[in-house]
Design a protein around this motif. Structure first.
Motif, PDB file in Angstrom:
ATOM      1  N   LEU A 117       1.235  -1.426   0.032  1.00 31.53           N
ATOM      2  CA  LEU A 117       0.172  -0.147  -0.042  1.00 31.53           C
ATOM      3  C   LEU A 117       0.766   1.239   0.167  1.00 31.53           C
ATOM      4  O   LEU A 117       1.831   1.490   1.105  1.00 31.53           O
ATOM      5  N   THR A 118       0.698   1.169  -0.819  1.00 31.41           N
ATOM      6  CA  THR A 118       1.475   3.225  -1.033  1.00 31.41           C
ATOM      7  C   THR A 118       0.260   4.302  -1.731  1.00 31.41           C
ATOM      8  O   THR A 118       0.059   4.573  -1.664  1.00 31.41           O
ATOM      9  N   ALA A 119       0.793   5.405  -0.439  1.00 33.64           N
ATOM     10  CA  ALA A 119      -0.217   6.684   0.135  1.00 33.64           C
ATOM     11  C   ALA A 119       0.727   7.725   0.505  1.00 33.64           C
ATOM     12  O   ALA A 119       1.686   7.327   2.022  1.00 33.64           O
ATOM     13  N   ASN A 120       0.719   8.661   0.057  1.00 35.30           N
ATOM     14  CA  ASN A 120       0.890  10.242   0.765  1.00 35.30           C
ATOM     15  C   ASN A 120       2.335  10.292   0.827  1.00 35.30           C
ATOM     16  O   ASN A 120       3.349  10.311   1.817  1.00 35.30           O
ATOM     17  N   GLY A 121       3.237   9.215  -0.225  1.00 40.26           N
ATOM     18  CA  GLY A 121       4.745   9.301  -0.199  1.00 40.26           C
ATOM     19  C   GLY A 121       4.996   7.853   0.818  1.00 40.26           C
ATOM     20  O   GLY A 121       6.027   7.618   1.259  1.00 40.26           O
ATOM     21  N   LYS A 122       3.875   6.803   1.501  1.00 38.08           N
ATOM     22  CA  LYS A 122       4.738   6.131   2.361  1.00 38.08           C
ATOM     23  C   LYS A 122       4.540   4.656   2.204  1.00 38.08           C
ATOM     24  O   LYS A 122       3.151   4.433   0.996  1.00 38.08           O
ATOM     25  N   THR A 123       4.648   3.836   2.228  1.00 39.16           N
ATOM     26  CA  THR A 123       5.189   2.896   1.573  1.00 39.16           C
ATOM     27  C   THR A 123       4.648   1.463   2.670  1.00 39.16           C
ATOM     28  O   THR A 123       5.678   1.122   2.927  1.00 39.16           O
ATOM     29  N   PHE A 124       3.849   0.881   2.532  1.00 41.14           N
ATOM     30  CA  PHE A 124       3.524  -0.663   3.444  1.00 41.14           C
ATOM     31  C   PHE A 124       3.608  -1.648   2.539  1.00 41.14           C
ATOM     32  O   PHE A 124       2.659  -2.062   1.895  1.00 41.14           O
ATOM     33  N   GLU A 125       3.774  -2.851   4.321  1.00 43.90           N
ATOM     34  CA  GLU A 125       3.728  -4.404   3.091  1.00 43.90           C
ATOM     35  C   GLU A 125       2.802  -5.409   3.926  1.00 43.90           C
ATOM     36  O   GLU A 125       2.410  -5.113   4.417  1.00 43.90           O
ATOM     37  N   LEU A 126       1.451  -5.677   3.108  1.00 44.76           N
ATOM     38  CA  LEU A 126       0.683  -6.532   3.769  1.00 44.76           C
ATOM     39  C   LEU A 126       1.542  -6.966   5.104  1.00 44.76           C
ATOM     40  O   LEU A 126       2.389  -8.246   4.379  1.00 44.76           O
ATOM     41  N   GLN A 127       0.508  -7.336   5.896  1.00 45.02           N
ATOM     42  CA  GLN A 127       1.092  -9.069   6.345  1.00 45.02           C
ATOM     43  C   GLN A 127       0.422  -9.590   6.780  1.00 45.02           C
ATOM     44  O   GLN A 127       0.426 -11.011   6.815  1.00 45.02           O
ATOM     45  N   ALA A 155       8.474  -0.338   6.697  1.00 45.52           N
ATOM     46  CA  ALA A 155      10.190  -0.232   6.805  1.00 45.52           C
ATOM     47  C   ALA A 155      10.579   0.585   7.991  1.00 45.52           C
ATOM     48  O   ALA A 155      11.346   0.374   8.727  1.00 45.52           O
ATOM     49  N   GLN A 156       9.923   1.709   8.527  1.00 41.84           N
ATOM     50  CA  GLN A 156      10.450   2.360   9.156  1.00 41.84           C
ATOM     51  C   GLN A 156       9.384   2.161  10.135  1.00 41.84           C
ATOM     52  O   GLN A 156       8.799   2.739  11.800  1.00 41.84           O
ATOM     53  N   GLN A 157       8.843   0.842  10.506  1.00 45.40           N
ATOM     54  CA  GLN A 157       8.062   0.300  12.007  1.00 45.40           C
ATOM     55  C   GLN A 157       7.082   1.122  12.080  1.00 45.40           C
ATOM     56  O   GLN A 157       6.463   1.390  12.990  1.00 45.40           O
ATOM     57  N   GLU A 158       6.298   1.645  11.124  1.00 41.96           N
ATOM     58  CA  GLU A 158       5.264   2.240  11.466  1.00 41.96           C
ATOM     59  C   GLU A 158       3.566   1.303  10.081  1.00 41.96           C
ATOM     60  O   GLU A 158       4.022  -0.175  10.189  1.00 41.96           O
ATOM     61  N   GLY A 250      -0.159   5.958  16.847  1.00 44.39           N
ATOM     62  CA  GLY A 250      -0.299   6.104  15.082  1.00 44.39           C
ATOM     63  C   GLY A 250      -0.549   5.549  14.265  1.00 44.39           C
ATOM     64  O   GLY A 250       0.562   5.273  13.149  1.00 44.39           O
ATOM     65  N   VAL A 251      -1.001   4.568  13.795  1.00 45.67           N
ATOM     66  CA  VAL A 251      -2.107   4.281  12.957  1.00 45.67           C
ATOM     67  C   VAL A 251      -2.697   4.978  11.602  1.00 45.67           C
ATOM     68  O   VAL A 251      -3.389   5.473  12.313  1.00 45.67           O
ATOM     69  N   ASN A 252      -2.647   3.759  10.930  1.00 49.60           N
ATOM     70  CA  ASN A 252      -2.388   4.854   9.577  1.00 49.60           C
ATOM     71  C   ASN A 252      -4.042   4.393   8.941  1.00 49.60           C
ATOM     72  O   ASN A 252      -3.963   2.964   8.580  1.00 49.60           O
ATOM     73  N   TRP A 253      -5.574   4.614   9.294  1.00 51.89           N
ATOM     74  CA  TRP A 253      -6.256   4.032   9.222  1.00 51.89           C
ATOM     75  C   TRP A 253      -6.680   4.844   7.782  1.00 51.89           C
ATOM     76  O   TRP A 253      -7.061   5.621   7.629  1.00 51.89           O
ATOM     77  N   HIS A 254      -6.782   3.387   7.138  1.00 45.27           N
ATOM     78  CA  HIS A 254      -8.157   3.839   5.689  1.00 45.27           C
ATOM     79  C   HIS A 254      -9.427   2.981   5.938  1.00 45.27           C
ATOM     80  O   HIS A 254      -9.460   2.305   5.540  1.00 45.27           O
ATOM     81  N   VAL A 255     -10.554   3.736   6.023  1.00 40.38           N
ATOM     82  CA  VAL A 255     -11.765   2.720   6.138  1.00 40.38           C
ATOM     83  C   VAL A 255     -12.097   3.053   5.014  1.00 40.38           C
ATOM     84  O   VAL A 255     -12.411   4.146   4.118  1.00 40.38           O
TER      85      VAL A 255
END
Length: 311
Positions: A117-127, A155-158, A250-255
């Motif tokens: 998931l990449t949004a607002n310049g940040k990339t997250f890996e699905l777990q 990668a920044q543990q967000e 600090g969790v980035n929620w996307h509902v």
């Protein structure tokens, strides 16, 4: 006697950290090695181990009672920003050999095999993705039948979570979708209320993990249907928390504004295994924790009762 017994229970509960939360598989709660034991959570949703008492179960859970940006919340205007699905880069790998499907005691969870998931310049890996019943977030004051949480880590543990409401398809839509599958046609159909193929596939084996601590392999999972539905709609984004211990913020929620569906029979099958596993709605982000407000109210009531007795 009751007081000492309760104290003993709380001390025993706090001896081990709460496991199997929405953060399972992330840096907060790493997954056991492949094929290892399925960890069962030591928290719950009813009584002494329920949300009202999570902070007492473990010293790590303080935010559950004191945090000011706790989730879930009522999704009403003013608490979120809108992000169009077309502005989000979302990919989830298909799982042609199926996926591990585990009963964590607090939810049932699918262990995924790649996605971003990449949004607002940040990339997250699905777990992983897992389910709550009924929905944890409210849609303008209204709960839905279920909610799916897709949990990502950067990668920044967000942590980022996509929340998707799940409703029950009507019988006619469910029958039409079944006929399409029999005839070899694949129709996403979620927008029209037909059962979502991914959910029907996952829950087809949920009865095989009715016992907490068990796992089963799902049939092949095609993720593109859900990805397409999410990207065709919008996301309501806000900064909140995990909805389970330790309630980290600090969790980035996307509902998502999209809806997924399950047939009535599938809903019953899932309900009989998952049971009730939803945290009650929290206060508006930025406002005092409702448990703190409740504690102050109880203290004020106790003082007033004492004054009345003296008078």
């Amino acid at each position: 006697m009751y007081g000492s017994t309760l104290k003993a229970l709380l001390l025993a509960a706090s001896a081990t950290r709460a496991l199997a939360s929405c953060a399972h598989g992330t840096f907060l709660q790493p997954r056991a090695e492949e094929g290892g034991e399925v960890k069962v959570g030591n928290f719950g949703y009813i009584g002494r181990i329920g949300p009202l008492n999570w902070a007492a179960l473990d010293s790590a859970n303080t935010a559950c009672a004191t945090g000011t940006r706790q989730s879930p919340i009522d999704m009403v205007d003013g608490v979120f920003e809108i992000l169009q699905g077309s502005d989000v880069e979302l990919t989830v790998n298909d799982m042609p050999d199926g996926a591990e499907f585990e009963n964590l005691g607090t939810t049932v969870e699918v262990v995924t095999q790649g996605g971003t998931l990449t949004a607002n310049g940040k990339t997250f890996e699905l777990q992983q993705f897992h389910f709550h019943l009924p929905s944890e977030h409210l849609d303008n004051g209204t709960s839905q039948a279920m909610e799916m949480h897709m949990v990502f880590q950067s990668a920044q543990q967000e942590i980022a979570v996509i929340g998707v409401y799940i409703n029950i398809a009507d019988q006619a839509a469910a029958a039409a979708a079944k006929r399409s599958r029999i005839m070899g046609r694949q129709d996403a159909g979620a927008s029209s209320g037909a059962p979502t193929t991914l959910l029907e596939t996952v829950f087809s084996v949920v009865d095989q993990i009715a016992t907490p601590g068990t796992r089963v392999k799902t049939p092949p999972l095609v993720m593109s249907e859900v990805v397409d539905i999410l990207k065709a709609n919008a996301f309501q984004i806000y900064s909140g928390s995990l909805t389970t211990p330790p309630c980290s913020e600090g969790v980035n929620w996307h509902v998502s504004t999209a809806r997924l569906f399950v047939s009535p029979q599938t809903f019953t099958k899932a309900r009989d295994v998952i049971g009730f596993n939803s945290r009650f709605p929290q206060n508006t982000p930025g406002q005092p924790n409702i448990l703190m407000i409740s504690a102050l109210g109880s203290a004020a009531a106790a003082v007033q009762a004492a004054v009345n007795q003296v008078a």
